[in-house]
Design a protein around this motif. Structure first.
Motif, mmCIF file in Angstrom:
data_model
loop_
_atom_site.group_PDB
_atom_site.id
_atom_site.type_symbol
_atom_site.label_atom_id
_atom_site.label_comp_id
_atom_site.label_asym_id
_atom_site.label_seq_id
_atom_site.Cartn_x
_atom_site.Cartn_y
_atom_site.Cartn_z
ATOM 1 N N ILE A 103 0.852 -1.195 0.000
ATOM 2 C CA ILE A 103 0.000 0.000 0.000
ATOM 3 C C ILE A 103 0.887 1.244 0.000
ATOM 4 N N ASP A 104 0.578 2.199 -0.880
ATOM 5 C CA ASP A 104 1.384 3.418 -0.938
ATOM 6 C C ASP A 104 0.562 4.534 -1.587
ATOM 7 N N PRO A 105 0.849 5.802 -1.279
ATOM 8 C CA PRO A 105 0.136 6.899 -1.940
ATOM 9 C C PRO A 105 0.631 7.200 -3.345
ATOM 10 N N SER A 106 1.799 6.666 -3.735
ATOM 11 C CA SER A 106 2.408 7.050 -5.006
ATOM 12 C C SER A 106 2.294 5.933 -6.034
ATOM 13 N N GLN A 107 1.502 6.173 -7.075
ATOM 14 C CA GLN A 107 1.419 5.200 -8.157
ATOM 15 C C GLN A 107 2.743 5.127 -8.908
ATOM 16 N N ALA A 108 3.463 6.244 -8.989
ATOM 17 C CA ALA A 108 4.753 6.245 -9.689
ATOM 18 C C ALA A 108 5.738 5.304 -9.005
ATOM 19 N N MET A 109 5.772 5.314 -7.679
ATOM 20 C CA MET A 109 6.669 4.427 -6.941
ATOM 21 C C MET A 109 6.253 2.972 -7.126
ATOM 22 N N ILE A 110 4.964 2.708 -7.022
ATOM 23 C CA ILE A 110 4.472 1.343 -7.191
ATOM 24 C C ILE A 110 4.793 0.828 -8.588
ATOM 25 N N ASN A 111 4.585 1.662 -9.598
ATOM 26 C CA ASN A 111 4.835 1.233 -10.976
ATOM 27 C C ASN A 111 6.297 0.842 -11.184
ATOM 28 N N LEU A 112 7.211 1.647 -10.654
ATOM 29 C CA LEU A 112 8.623 1.316 -10.789
ATOM 30 C C LEU A 112 8.959 0.025 -10.046
ATOM 31 N N GLY A 113 8.373 -0.133 -8.866
ATOM 32 C CA GLY A 113 8.606 -1.355 -8.114
ATOM 33 C C GLY A 113 8.102 -2.589 -8.840
ATOM 34 N N GLN A 114 6.910 -2.490 -9.424
ATOM 35 C CA GLN A 114 6.347 -3.637 -10.128
ATOM 36 C C GLN A 114 7.154 -3.958 -11.387
ATOM 37 N N ALA A 115 7.580 -2.930 -12.107
ATOM 38 C CA ALA A 115 8.404 -3.166 -13.297
ATOM 39 C C ALA A 115 9.729 -3.815 -12.913
ATOM 40 N N THR A 116 10.315 -3.378 -11.807
ATOM 41 C CA THR A 116 11.579 -3.954 -11.350
ATOM 42 C C THR A 116 11.389 -5.392 -10.889
ATOM 43 N N TRP A 117 10.273 -5.663 -10.224
ATOM 44 C CA TRP A 117 9.970 -7.029 -9.800
ATOM 45 C C TRP A 117 9.854 -7.953 -11.014
ATOM 46 N N ASN A 118 9.183 -7.504 -12.049
ATOM 47 C CA ASN A 118 9.046 -8.310 -13.263
ATOM 48 C C ASN A 118 10.403 -8.553 -13.923
ATOM 49 N N GLU A 119 11.221 -7.512 -13.968
ATOM 50 C CA GLU A 119 12.549 -7.639 -14.565
ATOM 51 C C GLU A 119 13.445 -8.542 -13.717
ATOM 52 N N PHE A 120 13.346 -8.422 -12.405
ATOM 53 C CA PHE A 120 14.114 -9.269 -11.485
ATOM 54 C C PHE A 120 13.779 -10.745 -11.726
ATOM 55 N N GLN A 121 12.500 -11.042 -11.829
ATOM 56 C CA GLN A 121 12.101 -12.423 -12.089
ATOM 57 C C GLN A 121 12.665 -12.917 -13.426
ATOM 58 N N ARG A 122 12.612 -12.065 -14.436
ATOM 59 C CA ARG A 122 13.124 -12.472 -15.756
ATOM 60 C C ARG A 122 14.607 -12.796 -15.681
ATOM 61 N N LEU A 123 15.392 -11.933 -15.051
ATOM 62 C CA LEU A 123 16.830 -12.148 -14.962
ATOM 63 C C LEU A 123 17.164 -13.379 -14.135
ATOM 64 N N VAL A 124 16.443 -13.566 -13.043
ATOM 65 C CA VAL A 124 16.698 -14.720 -12.179
ATOM 66 C C VAL A 124 16.422 -16.022 -12.918
ATOM 67 N N ARG A 125 15.340 -16.063 -13.653
ATOM 68 C CA ARG A 125 14.970 -17.302 -14.345
ATOM 69 C C ARG A 125 15.919 -17.636 -15.492
ATOM 70 N N GLU A 126 16.700 -16.662 -15.931
ATOM 71 C CA GLU A 126 17.672 -16.910 -16.992
ATOM 72 C C GLU A 126 19.012 -17.400 -16.457
ATOM 73 N N ASP A 127 19.194 -17.381 -15.131
ATOM 74 C CA ASP A 127 20.485 -17.730 -14.531
ATOM 75 C C ASP A 127 20.367 -19.053 -13.785
ATOM 76 N N PRO A 128 21.038 -20.111 -14.249
ATOM 77 C CA PRO A 128 20.946 -21.411 -13.582
ATOM 78 C C PRO A 128 21.423 -21.383 -12.131
ATOM 79 N N LEU A 129 22.289 -20.440 -11.789
ATOM 80 C CA LEU A 129 22.746 -20.331 -10.404
ATOM 81 C C LEU A 129 21.627 -19.940 -9.454
ATOM 82 N N LEU A 130 20.545 -19.399 -9.996
ATOM 83 C CA LEU A 130 19.501 -18.811 -9.169
ATOM 84 C C LEU A 130 18.211 -19.622 -9.173
ATOM 85 N N ASP A 131 18.343 -20.925 -9.358
ATOM 86 C CA ASP A 131 17.152 -21.765 -9.377
ATOM 87 C C ASP A 131 16.380 -21.699 -8.065
ATOM 88 N N ASP A 132 17.080 -21.620 -6.926
ATOM 89 C CA ASP A 132 16.391 -21.551 -5.631
ATOM 90 C C ASP A 132 15.592 -20.256 -5.500
#
Length: 318
Positions: A140-169
């Motif tokens: 929960i936050d008052p700033s949609q701009a902050m939430i949007n950046l966080g969600q975009a980063t979360w999506n990108e983080f998942q993409r990068l992690v899933r591409e790296d075999p070291l990060l299966d856990d």
């Protein structure tokens, strides 16, 4: 080596999203216009040095917040959770209930630092053989701009992690986590399943200008959810605000603790540091740079995992 790969993926995700956001915001602007907007954003964020509250709803402010404070906030949240786990009698257990289910309500979530921290803690727990059935995070936050950046980063983080075999856990931890985001207006009604563990957090969410609202909101969620664990933090000089805003402070059902938590990550984030310096160089010839020293002083420094001295309180239900 694995932990280094995790934090490298986190840094890369922040950098990739921030770079794309900068390009989007700066599109069509002259060098002078970019320098002016950057200067205004940095002046707003400089309020944090004295415990003031910037305008997080402004997209430029949200961007430059993420390029300096986001790694620190993830480290702070992760370090607090790790510290609380280590204070437990068995020094290992992430969750109390045998079903391994956790519901977190994160008030003042910003760019979802708590969500990233929880993914790392879930990974630790899975490596220790702990059952993690499901984790749900309501942010929960008052700033949609902050939430949007966080969600975009979360999506990108998942993409990068899933591409790296070291990060299966770490990739496996994503399978246990669901999330939802809300603006504070109107305040979302959130219900708890009492068979799940429940945490209520407010990481650096309280300021002089919003303390009354934060206090009322946190009290409402505490009364509705009856959480097992609470976390509230702010800047060191604002410890009185933390105590005043905390709905747990005078509730005899909770044991309150404060203190320093050892940082789990340290060092410089070289890629984000380079990105900030590159932005500074791109406006080096601008005629309008606001306060002449403001932009270079803020953009040329090393970005590190270290957070500024903080007042940290956590509360454990008896």
């Amino acid at each position: 080596m694995v932990m280094q790969a995790r934090i490298a993926a986190l840094e890369q995700s922040i950098m990739n999203v921030a770079n794309a956001e900068y390009e989007r915001l700066a599109q069509g602007m002259t060098e002078n216009q970019r320098a002016d907007r950057i200067g205004r954003a940095l002046r707003s964020l400089s309020l944090l040095q004295t415990g003031g509250m910037p305008d997080y709803k402004e997209a430029w402010n949200a961007l430059f917040y993420m390029l300096w404070y986001q790694p620190k906030q993830v480290n702070l949240a992760y370090s607090i959770i790790r510290g609380v786990i280590e204070q437990r009698p068995d020094r290992n257990s992430f969750l109390n209930r045998e079903n391994g289910r956790l519901h977190i309500v994160d008030f003042g979530c910003g760019s979802l630092a708590m969500q990233f921290a929880v993914a790392l803690v879930v990974t630790d727990a899975l490596e220790m053989g702990e059952l993690i059935g499901a984790v749900h995070i309501d942010s929960i936050d008052p700033s949609q701009a902050m939430i949007n950046l966080g969600q975009a980063t979360w999506n990108e983080f998942q993409r990068l992690v899933r591409e790296d075999p070291l990060l299966d856990d770490l990739s496996l931890s994503f399978e246990t986590i669901t999330s939802a985001t809300y603006l504070v207006e109107p305040p979302p009604a959130i219900e708890r399943d009492t068979s799940w563990d429940c945490w209520l957090s407010a990481i650096h969410a309280v300021y002089d200008t919003n303390s009354g609202y934060v206090k009322e909101a946190l009290k409402g969620y505490k009364d509705d959810l009856n959480p097992d664990l609470g976390f509230i933090t702010s800047f060191r000089g604002k410890e009185s605000l933390v105590r005043a805003a905390s709905p747990f402070q005078n509730d005899g059902r909770y044991v309150s603790r404060t203190g320093h938590f050892a940082p789990q990550f340290d060092g410089t984030l070289e890629n984000i540091t380079s990105l900030r310096r590159g932005i500074d160089e791109s406006i080096a010839d601008a005629e309008i740079r606001g306060d002449q020293d403001l932009i270079p002083n803020f953009l040329r420094g090393d970005v590190t995992w270290a957070w500024a001295p903080a007042a940290t309180w956590h509360y454990v239900r008896r």
